[in-house]
Structure formats: C-alpha cells, structure tokens
Design an enzyme around this catalytic site. Structure first.
Site, PDB file in Angstrom:
ATOM      1  N   SER A   2       0.837  -1.198   0.000  1.00 30.17           N
ATOM      2  CA  SER A   2       0.000   0.000   0.000  1.00 30.17           C
ATOM      3  C   SER A   2       0.872   1.248   0.000  1.00 30.17           C
ATOM      4  O   SER A   2       1.610   1.511   0.954  1.00 30.17           O
ATOM      5  CB  SER A   2      -0.923   0.013   1.214  1.00 30.17           C
ATOM      6  OG  SER A   2      -1.559   1.272   1.276  1.00 30.17           O
TER       7      SER A   2
ATOM      8  N   HIS B 151      -1.154  -1.236  -4.361  1.00 26.48           N
ATOM      9  CA  HIS B 151      -2.448  -0.927  -3.749  1.00 26.48           C
ATOM     10  C   HIS B 151      -2.499   0.579  -3.503  1.00 26.48           C
ATOM     11  O   HIS B 151      -1.661   1.131  -2.787  1.00 26.48           O
ATOM     12  CB  HIS B 151      -2.619  -1.707  -2.444  1.00 26.48           C
ATOM     13  CG  HIS B 151      -3.959  -1.494  -1.803  1.00 26.48           C
ATOM     14  ND1 HIS B 151      -5.096  -2.154  -2.235  1.00 26.48           N
ATOM     15  CD2 HIS B 151      -4.350  -0.690  -0.795  1.00 26.48           C
ATOM     16  CE1 HIS B 151      -6.130  -1.767  -1.495  1.00 26.48           C
ATOM     17  NE2 HIS B 151      -5.704  -0.864  -0.620  1.00 26.48           N
TER      18      HIS B 151
ATOM     19  N   ASP C 102      -4.716   3.813  -2.245  1.00 22.41           N
ATOM     20  CA  ASP C 102      -5.845   4.199  -1.392  1.00 22.41           C
ATOM     21  C   ASP C 102      -6.264   5.637  -1.658  1.00 22.41           C
ATOM     22  O   ASP C 102      -5.507   6.564  -1.394  1.00 22.41           O
ATOM     23  CB  ASP C 102      -5.438   4.063   0.075  1.00 22.41           C
ATOM     24  CG  ASP C 102      -5.258   2.619   0.477  1.00 22.41           C
ATOM     25  OD1 ASP C 102      -6.221   1.853   0.386  1.00 22.41           O
ATOM     26  OD2 ASP C 102      -4.125   2.255   0.877  1.00 22.41           O
TER      27      ASP C 102
ATOM     28  N   MET D 216      -8.838   8.571  -0.589  1.00 17.06           N
ATOM     29  CA  MET D 216      -9.721   8.963   0.524  1.00 17.06           C
ATOM     30  C   MET D 216     -10.193  10.394   0.330  1.00 17.06           C
ATOM     31  O   MET D 216      -9.400  11.256  -0.067  1.00 17.06           O
ATOM     32  CB  MET D 216      -8.957   8.881   1.848  1.00 17.06           C
ATOM     33  CG  MET D 216      -8.362   7.519   2.111  1.00 17.06           C
ATOM     34  SD  MET D 216      -7.402   7.568   3.633  1.00 17.06           S
ATOM     35  CE  MET D 216      -6.711   5.916   3.631  1.00 17.06           C
TER      36      MET D 216
ATOM     37  N   HIS E  89      -8.262   1.415  -4.496  1.00 13.49           N
ATOM     38  CA  HIS E  89      -9.273   1.261  -3.441  1.00 13.49           C
ATOM     39  C   HIS E  89      -9.888   2.626  -3.171  1.00 13.49           C
ATOM     40  O   HIS E  89      -9.249   3.491  -2.574  1.00 13.49           O
ATOM     41  CB  HIS E  89      -8.550   0.692  -2.203  1.00 13.49           C
ATOM     42  CG  HIS E  89      -9.399   0.526  -0.993  1.00 13.49           C
ATOM     43  ND1 HIS E  89      -8.868   0.277   0.254  1.00 13.49           N
ATOM     44  CD2 HIS E  89     -10.745   0.556  -0.813  1.00 13.49           C
ATOM     45  CE1 HIS E  89      -9.844   0.170   1.142  1.00 13.49           C
ATOM     46  NE2 HIS E  89     -10.994   0.340   0.519  1.00 13.49           N
TER      47      HIS E  89
ATOM     48  N   MET F  60     -12.093   4.975  -1.217  1.00  9.04           N
ATOM     49  CA  MET F  60     -12.808   5.210   0.045  1.00  9.04           C
ATOM     50  C   MET F  60     -13.452   6.586  -0.074  1.00  9.04           C
ATOM     51  O   MET F  60     -13.061   7.554   0.594  1.00  9.04           O
ATOM     52  CB  MET F  60     -11.822   5.136   1.227  1.00  9.04           C
ATOM     53  CG  MET F  60     -11.445   3.700   1.561  1.00  9.04           C
ATOM     54  SD  MET F  60      -9.924   3.603   2.521  1.00  9.04           S
ATOM     55  CE  MET F  60      -8.750   3.638   1.183  1.00  9.04           C
TER      56      MET F  60
ATOM     57  N   MET G 170     -12.062  -5.243   4.674  1.00 10.31           N
ATOM     58  CA  MET G 170     -11.308  -4.311   5.517  1.00 10.31           C
ATOM     59  C   MET G 170     -11.095  -4.958   6.890  1.00 10.31           C
ATOM     60  O   MET G 170     -12.058  -5.281   7.574  1.00 10.31           O
ATOM     61  CB  MET G 170     -12.071  -2.993   5.701  1.00 10.31           C
ATOM     62  CG  MET G 170     -12.013  -2.040   4.518  1.00 10.31           C
ATOM     63  SD  MET G 170     -10.370  -1.668   3.866  1.00 10.31           S
ATOM     64  CE  MET G 170      -9.506  -1.094   5.323  1.00 10.31           C
TER      65      MET G 170
ATOM     66  N   ASP H 272      -7.200  -6.190   3.812  1.00 11.67           N
ATOM     67  CA  ASP H 272      -6.561  -4.876   3.861  1.00 11.67           C
ATOM     68  C   ASP H 272      -6.608  -4.300   5.276  1.00 11.67           C
ATOM     69  O   ASP H 272      -7.674  -3.981   5.798  1.00 11.67           O
ATOM     70  CB  ASP H 272      -7.304  -3.948   2.882  1.00 11.67           C
ATOM     71  CG  ASP H 272      -6.638  -2.584   2.749  1.00 11.67           C
ATOM     72  OD1 ASP H 272      -5.542  -2.387   3.287  1.00 11.67           O
ATOM     73  OD2 ASP H 272      -7.246  -1.728   2.073  1.00 11.67           O
TER      74      ASP H 272
END
Ligand code: DX5
Ligand code: ZN
Length: 225
Positions: free
Chosen positions: A15, A40, A42, A44, A73, A75, A144, A182
């Site tokens: 990540s 990976h 992320d 947000m 991913h 979010m 998660m 994750d």
C-alpha cells in the site's frame, strides 16, 4: 479473474499510503523490482473516511513509472462519478465500498464496461452475506480488517471469519472472485489470513517501515509455503 491462475499465491499488494512521498519514485522502483504483484492505491475523500489521501492526478503520475497492476481502493462517497477518470489515470482494478454504493450492480457493470476489474470492499461491520446475490458479478472482494482511513492500525481478528464465510460463498457459487484483505497485515498474522482463504494481502506499514522492504515482500510472498 485470470490473475489468480497465472500469479503465484498469495498476491502481495504493497500500500503506497505508507510510502515516502518525498521519495515516491524510489519507492515505486522498489515495488517494481520486488516480488510484489500489485500496487495498492488508497483514495480517501475526507467524507467516507476521516482522512484525505491522493487522487487521480498522483495515480496518473505513478503510472508512468510503475510496471505492475494498479489495485485502486476508493474510500469515497459517490464513487460512480469518477470511474472514467480513474480508468484514464491507470486503474486496472477499481474497488468501491459496499457502504458507499446505492446501486452496486449498476456500478460494477460500469467499471467492467470501462475495461477494469470490479471490486467491492466491506467495512469491518458489514457482513459478507450481503454479497450473496451479486458474488458472481464481483472480480474481487476487499475485506477491511481495520476501519478504513489510516495505515498502521491493528488487525481485527473477526475478519478471519469473514474470509472463511466468503470463501464458502465463492466456492458454492462457482465464482472466480479474488479475496483480498486490507489492514494490519504482518508477517506474524499473514499465515492464518492465507490459511483462512485469502488470495491477496495488502501491506502498507509492514512493507514500508521494514528495514529491508524487498526482503519483507519476499517473506510475505512465501507465506503458506
Ligand atoms: C486503510 C487502507 C489500507 C492501508 C493499510 O484505510 O485501506 O490500504 O494503507 O495499511 P497497513 O497495512 O499499514 O494497515
Ligand atoms: Zn486500502
């Protein structure tokens, strides 16, 4: 998803949230030459989760240097507004949250029609049985194992029961869905996570705070052997 048939398991997805952003190029090169399989990434928005990370422009920059699959991913709330932009930025797998999707089936079809693999992520409180009627449409389920928003948190042990239940559901449906976990993955808990039926391990802190990240990735790749 055919990735599971060609890649040796478990799939390792470092990540980038835990990378050194002042030396991002160096950390991307490290992952490129490592035994890791995916990046990976992320995203947000400060609304779905209480943190803001980076978005499509950073991902597009990273794509110029990275040589492996981009596992993105999201979010964020209303993720469907941005599918095309993440495709353009270089996403290969696009995962949205069950809790942020009013029309999950429509969103999964939209992601796939853009040529990406479609993933669904579940927060720790969301039971896997909610995916029962849609599992054959999902390329990847991201469980998660911490509350989303931050790296470096502690693994929630009940996540293992969710992996086992999901594995049964996938087998019963004859689906090819990948199970990814994750949050809070370490070299110590990785063996039981893989034994529970997980295909892909995300690891942020464990990889990027290791004295030798390449060696750490190598060790994670050998879990279960
Ligand atoms: C958390 C993110 C994770 C995070 C994992 O919301 O989805 O991908 O980077 O970090 P570690 O492996 O440090 O728990
Ligand atoms: Zn993540």
């Amino acid at each position: 998803m055919s990735a599971t048939k060609t890649i040796k398991m478990p799939i390792i997805a470092p990540s980038i949230l835990s990378a050194d952003f002042l030396n991002l190029g160096r950390d991307i090169e490290m992952v490129n030459k490592s035994e890791a399989d995916w990046f990976h990434l992320d995203v947000m928005d400060g609304r779905f989760v209480p943190n803001i990370s980076y978005g499509m422009s950073i991902i597009a920059q990273m794509k110029k240097l990275a040589t492996k699959t981009f596992d993105v991913h999201l979010m964020i709330v209303e993720p469907e507004k941005y599918f095309e932009e993440f495709k353009k930025a270089g996403a290969d797998i696009l995962t949205i949250h069950y809790e942020a999707s009013t029309h999950l089936h429509r969103s999964l079809q939209a992601i796939k029609s853009l040529g990406m693999k479609a993933g669904v992520s579940l927060n720790p409180h969301t039971p896997v049985h909610l995916l029962e009627n849609i599992i054959t449409d999902i390329d990847l389920v991201l469980i998660m194992s911490v509350n989303p928003g931050f790296g470096g948190q502690k693994f929630i042990p009940q996540s293992l029961d969710k992996v086992r239940a999901l594995r049964q559901m996938i087998t019963a449906a004859g689906a090819n869905t990948i199970i990814e976990i994750d949050g809070g993955v370490t070299l110590e808990n990785a063996p039981e996570i893989v034994a529970a039926g997980t295909d892909a391990l995300v690891a942020g802190n464990t990889v990027f705070t290791a004295p030798d990240p390449l060696e750490m990735i190598k060790k994670l790749k050998r879990v279960g052997k």
